[in-house]
Design an enzyme around this catalytic site. Structure first.
Site, PDB file in Angstrom:
ATOM      1  N   CYS A  28     -32.595  67.473  20.617  1.00  0.00           N
ATOM      2  CA  CYS A  28     -31.548  66.565  19.776  1.00  0.00           C
ATOM      3  C   CYS A  28     -32.662  65.599  18.876  1.00  0.00           C
ATOM      4  O   CYS A  28     -33.192  64.633  19.549  1.00  0.00           O
ATOM      5  CB  CYS A  28     -30.793  66.049  20.772  1.00  0.00           C
ATOM      6  N   CYS A  62     -30.999  67.946  12.495  1.00  0.00           N
ATOM      7  CA  CYS A  62     -30.164  67.791  13.631  1.00  0.00           C
ATOM      8  C   CYS A  62     -30.069  69.048  14.181  1.00  0.00           C
ATOM      9  O   CYS A  62     -30.117  70.320  13.211  1.00  0.00           O
ATOM     10  CB  CYS A  62     -28.833  67.380  13.061  1.00  0.00           C
TER      11      CYS A  62
HETATM   12  N1  DGL Z   1     -27.839  67.728  17.968  1.00  0.00           N
HETATM   13  C1  DGL Z   1     -27.990  66.431  17.898  1.00  0.00           C
HETATM   14  C2  DGL Z   1     -29.402  66.038  16.915  1.00  0.00           C
HETATM   15  O1  DGL Z   1     -30.242  66.840  16.804  1.00  0.00           O
HETATM   16  C3  DGL Z   1     -26.936  65.407  17.809  1.00  0.00           C
HETATM   17  C4  DGL Z   1     -25.664  65.888  17.259  1.00  0.00           C
HETATM   18  C5  DGL Z   1     -24.755  64.558  17.604  1.00  0.00           C
HETATM   19  O2  DGL Z   1     -24.262  64.508  18.727  1.00  0.00           O
HETATM   20  O3  DGL Z   1     -24.032  64.203  16.706  1.00  0.00           O
HETATM   21  O4  DGL Z   1     -29.459  65.138  16.343  1.00  0.00           O
END
Ligand code: DGL
Length: 256
Positions: free
Chosen positions: A70, A182
């Protein structure tokens, strides 16, 4: 021992897939913070608490390394996590450096997409300041894409008009690379592709992160060289339908 993956929800599966392809004998545990997703639109200190709670949960799974799959969680917590725990921790960051290198050589610009929290964090600002001497980088928050993904919404009829509207202010002919900053966004790679010119390279950080994971495990002599791979799902909500949703999204990724 297991390799742990952590994300707010389904996004980290795009990174897990890369890991399972490249490390076929490992045991994995994937944690989705279903009670608190999304992270990217919440205040930093609140999200940091969720992340630490998630890692505490993962400690029960005999872990030898943690991948923070993430970008948002990495940008706000990776240093504190490394200070708190002894096992190797591999994070993610938007692939700005290779994107700038690629675009600059073609005299083009770079569009970085990510969550609002990632884009406003000092870590991101510092990364851009370091590699973007010619001021080629523009950034675009796409928080709704995280929501769509969590709803397993991949229909062209919904996603294409949304992305079209978000990309409308940018003349994509002027861009050389588009960064998916993301981990939820690679689910929509084909949707982006349908809307941008063929010369624009779409980049994400999964490959680099898993290469780093392999390197870290290799140095520690901790790569499992044989035996069946194993994958378990853990969610903060703990409901069976959350695990089913992870399963379904992972299957979608593997078959697309
Ligand atoms: N998958 C996440 C990222 O790479 C976060 C998405 C979220 O929870 O807003 O930033």
């Amino acid at each position: 021992m297991r390799i742990a993956f952590l994300d707010s929800g389904l996004g980290g599966l795009t990174v897990l897939k890369e890991a399972m392809d490249r490390l076929p004998h490992e045991r994995f545990v994937y944690f989705a913070d279903t009670l608190h997703v999304p992270y990217g639109t919440k205040p930093k200190e609140e999200v940091k608490q969720y992340i630490f709670r998630a890692v505490e949960t993962l400690l029960a799974y005999d872990i030898k390394a943690l991948v923070i799959a993430c970008n948002t969680a990495t940008s706000i917590a990776v240093e504190d996590l490394r200070a708190a725990y002894g096992f190797p921790i591999v994070g993610m960051e938007p692939a700005v450096k290779p994107a700038v290198a690629k675009a600059a050589s073609a005299h083009k610009r770079v569009l970085v997409t990510a969550t609002p929290l990632t884009l406003r964090e000092a870590k991101f600002q510092e990364l851009v300041a370091k590699v973007d001497e010619e001021h080629l980088v523009d950034s675009l928050p796409l928080p709704e894409l995280v929501q769509f993904c969590e709803e397993l919404q991949f229909d062209d009829e919904v996603i294409l008009p949304y992305l079209e509207q978000k990309l409308a202010p940018y003349d994509m002919r002027q861009y050389g690379s588009l960064v998916l900053g993301c981990t939820h966004f690679p689910f929509y790679r084909e949707h982006f592709r349908k809307l941008i010119p063929g010369h624009v390279e779409v980049m994400d950080g999964s490959f680099g992160t898993i290469k780093r994971l392999q390197q870290v495990l290799g140095e520690a002599g901790a790569i499992k060289e044989r035996g069946e791979s194993e994958l378990i799902w853990v969610t903060s909500g703990g409901k069976p339908e959350e695990a089913r949703s992870l399963e379904k999204a992972f299957h979608f990724l593997q078959t697309k």
